[in-house]
Design an enzyme around this catalytic site. Sequence first.
Site, PDB file in Angstrom:
ATOM      1  N   SER A 175       8.774  17.629  11.249  1.00  0.00           N
ATOM      2  CA  SER A 175       8.180  18.182  10.168  1.00  0.00           C
ATOM      3  C   SER A 175       8.564  17.542   8.735  1.00  0.00           C
ATOM      4  O   SER A 175       8.088  18.193   7.700  1.00  0.00           O
ATOM      5  CB  SER A 175       8.582  19.585  10.302  1.00  0.00           C
ATOM      6  OG  SER A 175       7.754  20.088  11.362  1.00  0.00           O
ATOM      7  N   LYS A 230      10.972  24.932   0.946  1.00  0.00           N
ATOM      8  CA  LYS A 230       9.725  25.117   1.993  1.00  0.00           C
ATOM      9  C   LYS A 230      10.169  26.529   2.520  1.00  0.00           C
ATOM     10  O   LYS A 230      11.000  27.034   2.576  1.00  0.00           O
ATOM     11  CB  LYS A 230      10.080  24.196   3.358  1.00  0.00           C
ATOM     12  CG  LYS A 230       9.207  24.358   4.393  1.00  0.00           C
ATOM     13  CD  LYS A 230       9.686  23.511   5.635  1.00  0.00           C
ATOM     14  CE  LYS A 230       8.474  23.544   6.646  1.00  0.00           C
ATOM     15  NZ  LYS A 230       9.007  22.804   7.707  1.00  0.00           N
ATOM     16  N   SER A 271       5.122  20.165   9.945  1.00  0.00           N
ATOM     17  CA  SER A 271       4.769  21.366   9.301  1.00  0.00           C
ATOM     18  C   SER A 271       5.116  21.272   7.885  1.00  0.00           C
ATOM     19  O   SER A 271       4.318  22.106   7.155  1.00  0.00           O
ATOM     20  CB  SER A 271       5.658  22.372   9.929  1.00  0.00           C
ATOM     21  OG  SER A 271       6.962  22.206   9.763  1.00  0.00           O
TER      22      SER A 271
END
Lengths: 99, 503, 500
Positions: free
Chosen positions: B178, B79, B154
């Site tokens: 997330s 990420k 997210s």
Amino acid sequence: MSDITPELVRHLASLSRIDLHDEEVTSLTSELGQIVESIAKVQEVATDDVVATSHPIPLQNVSRPDEVGETLTQEQALSNAPDSADGRFRVPAILGGEQ
Amino acid sequence: MSGIVGLTAAQLAERLGAGEVSSVEATSAHLDRIAAVDGDVNAFLHVSDHALEVARSIDDRRAAGEELGPLAGVPLAIKDVLVTTDMPSTSGSRILEGYMSPYDATVVARSRAAGLVPLGKTNMDEFAMGSSTEHSAFGPTRNPWDLSRIPGGSGGGSAAAVAAFEAPLALGSDTGGSIRQPAHVTGTVGVKPTYGAVSRYGSIALASSLDQVGPVSRTVLDAGLLQDIVQGHDRFDSTSLTTQWPSMAEAAREGARGDVLDGLRVGIVRQLGGEGFQAGVRQRFTETVEMLQAAGAEVVEVDAPHFEYAVAAYYLILPAEASSNLAKFDSVRFGLRVEPAGATSEQMMSATREAGFGPEVKRRIILGTYALSSGYYAAYYGSAQKVRTLIQRDFSAAFAQVDVLVSPTAPTTAFPLGERVNDPLAMYLNDVTTIPANLAGIPGISVPIGLAPEDSLPVGLQIMAPAYRDDRLYRVGAAVEALVENALGGTLISRAPALGGAR
Amino acid sequence: MAADKLMDYDAALELFEPVLGFEVHVELGTKTKMFSHAPNVFGSEPNTNVTPVCLGLPGSLPVVNEQAVRYSISLGLALGCQIAASSRFARKNYFYPDNPKNYQISQYDEPIAFEGSVEIELPDGSLRTIPIERAHMEEDAGKLTHLGGSGGRIQGASSSLVDYNRAGVPLVEIVTHPIFGTEALAPEVGRAYVGAIRDIVLSLGISEAKMERGNLRCDANVSLRPRGQEKLGTRTETKNVNSLRSVERAVRYEIQRQAAILAEGGTITQETRHWHEDTGVTSSGRPKSDADDYRYFPEPDLLPVVPSAELVEQLRSELPEQPLARRRRLKADWGFTDLEFQDVANGGLVDVVEATIAAGSSPAAARKWWTGEISRRANADGVEVTEVIQPERVAEIAALVEAGTLTDKLARQVLEGVIAGEGTAQEVVDARGLAVVSDDGALIAAVDEALAAQPDVLAKIRDGKVQAAGAIIGSVMKAMRGQADAARVRELVLERAAAE
């Protein structure tokens, strides 16, 4: 009934250094008004007898020994700098011309 | 999905270890897959130029007889919230476009040391603020199950990359869901470990007291294998726990083969279901609970009266901490600089932040600044911290009765792109199920349990355990996974539609 | 910049009562910074003593320096403070280019030490107690260099350069309660207070405490209230006060400036002002628009500091004697007058004088050597007195004088030899042949010779004009090349003159 006004939004934007456009001030004023209204409910249960929790897992006295470790070189330190001179980061004038 | 990319991380690792597949082959296969499908999915913000080189060095070391870790040679997606020295780290923001960190996040360093091969950086909502990746400055990621829908957020990029077989494993971060909510909507597995189990050093901070880094994968075992590598104390993160963690992979293996469900006390949180939850989500959840009971679990309903205040508390604490954490993006030392002619430093900072931050980031910074302002602090931030205490007490009371708590991971399946992007409140409510775990610091996992009948989109089961009992999540999670697989006659992810090149 | 109107100091005091307050920042002399393992050293190449933490790079996190915590507790104890059972860090949010994260990690509602007092001594020897509100830990900011303005000032600069080597250096900020009742002595109280903090910090060995280098920085708050008024006046906070003398001057200046404004019916603006050492004035600083709202909140990246009772008691037991108490004790022990002791103290010579006395010297001799010849040489060479000579060597020389082996004049030559590295005092005496001639036979011969050579003087002595003996003594000393005890020579001159 929220106390979010365009003036307050502008003040908050100034505190947080965001140069909002007028349209953004307008939309944020209304959005924040709704959001604040919905989150203000925390006050309903936050009575005096409840202690505040700032860390999810309670720890204390986490520290490190006073020993020097690896540092960045000046080149590494400045490698992402938008502007630099003489091994330092450069920024435009801190005071405005009229001062 | 067939071929190398169809393998789980554990299967791939086994073949790498047996010499049946090389890391170069595995890495190439995934790079090819990315090339074929990522134009549609947009899971990656950056694909590594060094992946094959790293893979080759792992192959060489293996050939030289070196003892390598269990996941050596397995590709990994990272990420973009995690800083990396060999790839840009933007946290999904224009303000950090092209930023090259002079150091690796601890989890990245540990992954490299374990021989994992970084494939690239995955898309995310800007600074991890969002539940759909639509707030990424670089365009949304699309859900591999339905390209017109959100992949969650997210960490939608990491979940979509894993769901689309672009990577077997990914690292994510979870501040209010997330990792878990994207897992729910993409039919994958995501784990938010106990706060402090995994180092936050090098994770671009959103809300320091809520953020936790964790694994994203297609199976519970794979998540455990990755957590085993990244968990453990880090002296660069003061909130990192010194706990000696058991092997999560071992816990997953036990769960998959054993009878851990027999006698397990399972609590259904009354406040995390019912009204506002999609019918198909409720249905799959109920069926799963019935399977648990059939397997010998004792299921009881538990009450968590303060959970209804969780979203409100979260949307005070998060913006408050974020407004401070994001102050460093001022164009002095790094990042975008916008310098109008004749601007002072202050004007430069304000112009830069106006141009560099997206609307959701500005919204939360302004909200957080408000919550911390003198005169409002006690009413908002102070009250929210008290709610946090109350939610912890609710969890303590619940875990006095049961071993794990379960809920649907999110109220709905993947919603269409664009549906909620302009309605922040609706977007915020999407996190109602996942937020309590972050406020309390406890671990949570999302495991796929089927497709909602009405839209044929994945549904996940969230399992929560007391702090420090991450192993319990893996044990129970793997058992649930096995039950579901048995009921479906195969993995859920195998039902995902083919994409791009594989058609 | 228009010159401020000032009121005559005595007139100002007649109309107004000054109320003071001080915020003193002490940079701790730890090896590393407050929250990062970067070295805490002065004078390196810019941006080399930095880590991702010091630059506030994305993803970096602070970790507390345990030594800085210990130093802070020791300082708190030395200030007579209570040490918090639990203390925590907070973020102070404000944007400034030298503030790398745009928040400073400080302490807010739970400082490490609170409610203490410091006893100070004024030049007239009177004592006062300054109430301390708190002492808290925080981190220093980076250093700005302003370009394009005049004299490196921020005013008129076209751009500024930032060096973050200092960013994150551990600081303790010591805050006083309002100080009342200083009256006309306000400037002296300010100076004595900051001096007392410096002495305490030095005695603890936790900072170099060099004001000119910024190790110790003072912000002086001054307000005036009209005689008979209860309510406090508006205060100004004067920064950049970088010497003890400046503290005194800045306080005095602000009293005179504010009095002039108030007397004309004006109002004082609550603001930060800057002290200008060169011109001796204060000027209005940048009015900080954010200053009213720092949005403090508990630092989520750090955990509470909970000092154990054992640690606090251990640090308490290790505290050195309070500098003021020590000074008063030494002054009494040594029998110095106020003036004599001030000479020693102001020269920073208490330690070396004490060591010299401990090595056997008389207090008077130790004082004379260190405040005299040795200080002169140190000043001339621009070095510390301890770099000139060791206290033990000074004691040796003093002992030789005491024993009559050396005259003062000879002793100075010995000192020179010791400083030049010619060995111990005795070795220099031996090598240079500098000892006093104590053989009466040789002295008597020289006296007789001188008396014979100057019969007129001899006659005067015999007539009772004893002071005439000086000429004979001079001749004898000259003949002995100074290596004679003048007092003994005098005795012998009078003796021999009478005997003939």
